[in-house]
Scaffold this motif. Sequence first.
Motif, PDB file in Angstrom:
ATOM      1  N   PRO A   1       0.814  -1.224   0.000  1.00  0.00           N
ATOM      2  CA  PRO A   1       0.000   0.000   0.000  1.00  0.00           C
ATOM      3  C   PRO A   1       0.848   1.274   0.000  1.00  0.00           C
ATOM      4  O   PRO A   1       1.809   1.394   0.761  1.00  0.00           O
ATOM      5  CB  PRO A   1      -0.813  -0.120   1.289  1.00  0.00           C
ATOM      6  CG  PRO A   1      -0.882  -1.594   1.547  1.00  0.00           C
ATOM      7  CD  PRO A   1       0.441  -2.141   1.069  1.00  0.00           C
ATOM      8  N   TYR A   2       0.489   2.159  -0.896  1.00  0.00           N
ATOM      9  CA  TYR A   2       1.026   3.514  -0.989  1.00  0.00           C
ATOM     10  C   TYR A   2       2.525   3.557  -1.283  1.00  0.00           C
ATOM     11  O   TYR A   2       3.178   4.575  -1.046  1.00  0.00           O
ATOM     12  CB  TYR A   2       0.662   4.308   0.260  1.00  0.00           C
ATOM     13  CG  TYR A   2      -0.829   4.284   0.511  1.00  0.00           C
ATOM     14  CD1 TYR A   2      -1.695   5.043  -0.262  1.00  0.00           C
ATOM     15  CD2 TYR A   2      -1.372   3.440   1.480  1.00  0.00           C
ATOM     16  CE1 TYR A   2      -3.063   4.991  -0.069  1.00  0.00           C
ATOM     17  CE2 TYR A   2      -2.753   3.382   1.688  1.00  0.00           C
ATOM     18  CZ  TYR A   2      -3.583   4.151   0.907  1.00  0.00           C
ATOM     19  OH  TYR A   2      -4.947   4.094   1.105  1.00  0.00           O
ATOM     20  N   GLN A   3       3.075   2.475  -1.839  1.00  0.00           N
ATOM     21  CA  GLN A   3       4.479   2.430  -2.253  1.00  0.00           C
ATOM     22  C   GLN A   3       4.525   2.389  -3.775  1.00  0.00           C
ATOM     23  O   GLN A   3       4.260   1.356  -4.374  1.00  0.00           O
ATOM     24  CB  GLN A   3       5.182   1.191  -1.672  1.00  0.00           C
ATOM     25  CG  GLN A   3       5.220   1.148  -0.168  1.00  0.00           C
ATOM     26  CD  GLN A   3       6.015   2.310   0.403  1.00  0.00           C
ATOM     27  OE1 GLN A   3       7.111   2.624  -0.060  1.00  0.00           O
ATOM     28  NE2 GLN A   3       5.451   2.958   1.404  1.00  0.00           N
ATOM     29  N   PRO A   4       4.849   3.508  -4.424  1.00  0.00           N
ATOM     30  CA  PRO A   4       4.846   3.542  -5.889  1.00  0.00           C
ATOM     31  C   PRO A   4       5.861   2.584  -6.502  1.00  0.00           C
ATOM     32  O   PRO A   4       6.970   2.410  -5.996  1.00  0.00           O
ATOM     33  CB  PRO A   4       5.229   4.991  -6.220  1.00  0.00           C
ATOM     34  CG  PRO A   4       5.075   5.756  -4.961  1.00  0.00           C
ATOM     35  CD  PRO A   4       5.216   4.791  -3.831  1.00  0.00           C
TER      36      PRO A   4
ATOM     37  N   ILE B   1       6.328   3.693 -16.024  1.00  0.00           N
ATOM     38  CA  ILE B   1       6.922   4.633 -16.978  1.00  0.00           C
ATOM     39  C   ILE B   1       7.392   5.824 -16.149  1.00  0.00           C
ATOM     40  O   ILE B   1       6.560   6.620 -15.675  1.00  0.00           O
ATOM     41  CB  ILE B   1       5.908   5.085 -18.057  1.00  0.00           C
ATOM     42  CG1 ILE B   1       5.374   3.886 -18.832  1.00  0.00           C
ATOM     43  CG2 ILE B   1       6.555   6.107 -18.987  1.00  0.00           C
ATOM     44  CD1 ILE B   1       4.247   4.221 -19.788  1.00  0.00           C
ATOM     45  N   ALA B   2       8.689   5.901 -15.932  1.00  0.00           N
ATOM     46  CA  ALA B   2       9.245   6.945 -15.072  1.00  0.00           C
ATOM     47  C   ALA B   2       8.763   8.326 -15.500  1.00  0.00           C
ATOM     48  O   ALA B   2       8.767   8.651 -16.682  1.00  0.00           O
ATOM     49  CB  ALA B   2      10.766   6.882 -15.093  1.00  0.00           C
ATOM     50  N   GLY B   3       8.302   9.091 -14.529  1.00  0.00           N
ATOM     51  CA  GLY B   3       7.827  10.440 -14.789  1.00  0.00           C
ATOM     52  C   GLY B   3       6.396  10.523 -15.278  1.00  0.00           C
ATOM     53  O   GLY B   3       5.896  11.607 -15.550  1.00  0.00           O
ATOM     54  N   LEU B   4       5.705   9.358 -15.390  1.00  0.00           N
ATOM     55  CA  LEU B   4       4.347   9.382 -15.925  1.00  0.00           C
ATOM     56  C   LEU B   4       3.383   8.400 -15.257  1.00  0.00           C
ATOM     57  O   LEU B   4       2.252   8.751 -14.955  1.00  0.00           O
ATOM     58  CB  LEU B   4       4.376   9.101 -17.429  1.00  0.00           C
ATOM     59  CG  LEU B   4       3.058   9.181 -18.166  1.00  0.00           C
ATOM     60  CD1 LEU B   4       2.477  10.596 -18.106  1.00  0.00           C
ATOM     61  CD2 LEU B   4       3.223   8.742 -19.607  1.00  0.00           C
ATOM     62  N   LEU B   5       3.841   7.162 -15.006  1.00  0.00           N
ATOM     63  CA  LEU B   5       2.907   6.121 -14.556  1.00  0.00           C
ATOM     64  C   LEU B   5       3.528   5.227 -13.492  1.00  0.00           C
ATOM     65  O   LEU B   5       4.634   4.707 -13.678  1.00  0.00           O
ATOM     66  CB  LEU B   5       2.483   5.263 -15.764  1.00  0.00           C
ATOM     67  CG  LEU B   5       1.549   4.094 -15.495  1.00  0.00           C
ATOM     68  CD1 LEU B   5       0.166   4.583 -15.073  1.00  0.00           C
ATOM     69  CD2 LEU B   5       1.435   3.211 -16.737  1.00  0.00           C
ATOM     70  N   ASN B   6       2.801   5.066 -12.396  1.00  0.00           N
ATOM     71  CA  ASN B   6       3.180   4.148 -11.319  1.00  0.00           C
ATOM     72  C   ASN B   6       2.064   3.157 -11.079  1.00  0.00           C
ATOM     73  O   ASN B   6       0.888   3.460 -11.302  1.00  0.00           O
ATOM     74  CB  ASN B   6       3.370   4.895  -9.989  1.00  0.00           C
ATOM     75  CG  ASN B   6       4.608   5.748  -9.939  1.00  0.00           C
ATOM     76  OD1 ASN B   6       5.594   5.485 -10.617  1.00  0.00           O
ATOM     77  ND2 ASN B   6       4.559   6.782  -9.121  1.00  0.00           N
ATOM     78  N   TRP B   7       2.422   1.973 -10.590  1.00  0.00           N
ATOM     79  CA  TRP B   7       1.457   1.116  -9.915  1.00  0.00           C
ATOM     80  C   TRP B   7       1.566   1.521  -8.455  1.00  0.00           C
ATOM     81  O   TRP B   7       2.651   1.449  -7.862  1.00  0.00           O
ATOM     82  CB  TRP B   7       1.798  -0.354 -10.047  1.00  0.00           C
ATOM     83  CG  TRP B   7       1.794  -0.993 -11.398  1.00  0.00           C
ATOM     84  CD1 TRP B   7       2.616  -2.008 -11.791  1.00  0.00           C
ATOM     85  CD2 TRP B   7       0.933  -0.750 -12.511  1.00  0.00           C
ATOM     86  NE1 TRP B   7       2.327  -2.384 -13.079  1.00  0.00           N
ATOM     87  CE2 TRP B   7       1.293  -1.621 -13.546  1.00  0.00           C
ATOM     88  CE3 TRP B   7      -0.108   0.145 -12.750  1.00  0.00           C
ATOM     89  CZ2 TRP B   7       0.658  -1.644 -14.786  1.00  0.00           C
ATOM     90  CZ3 TRP B   7      -0.737   0.134 -13.980  1.00  0.00           C
ATOM     91  CH2 TRP B   7      -0.369  -0.753 -14.977  1.00  0.00           C
ATOM     92  N   THR B   8       0.477   1.983  -7.866  1.00  0.00           N
ATOM     93  CA  THR B   8       0.466   2.402  -6.469  1.00  0.00           C
ATOM     94  C   THR B   8      -0.831   1.922  -5.831  1.00  0.00           C
ATOM     95  O   THR B   8      -1.911   2.426  -6.158  1.00  0.00           O
ATOM     96  CB  THR B   8       0.560   3.943  -6.343  1.00  0.00           C
ATOM     97  OG1 THR B   8       1.725   4.400  -7.034  1.00  0.00           O
ATOM     98  CG2 THR B   8       0.638   4.361  -4.882  1.00  0.00           C
TER      99      THR B   8
END
Length: 162
Positions: A34-37, A41-48
Amino acid sequence: MSVKPNALLWLLLSLLVIALDQITKHIALIELQPYQPHAVIAGLLNWTLAFNPGAAFSFLAGEDGWQRWLFTALAVGVSAMLAFWLSRTPRGDWRNALPLSLIIGGALGNLIDRLRFGHVTDFIQVYWHDWAFPAFNVADSAISVGAVLLVLSGLVFSSRSP
């Protein structure tokens, strides 16, 4: 008098949205903290992995639990209304059937989370520099795309035949 086939067959798309939503949320719950990105895609998209007891943009998330039942009733009511609309829509009218089916699938995908966990599981985070869009999921995406397509259908295609 012949009966024309209605668009209820499009509910199969709703089932596909629900399945994709639940599978991806299950994977997120297993693989992410939880809540750990986790950068995709660096600078655009995380799974968080995040949890939202409210609605879009965490609306009413800070309340003490009654909102769960409000959003449950809304999801059931709206989905029933849209399914009724599908029953009155010709099967070939994809400009209306597609968005209605996406919205139903998304609403029911998030409903499953509310009933199981008391909150919605989100895991997709889009951001740019210091700006971050609230985390969302496949169901939220289906609802958003469906709503945009429904508006476009009404504005652009309303004067054209299907």
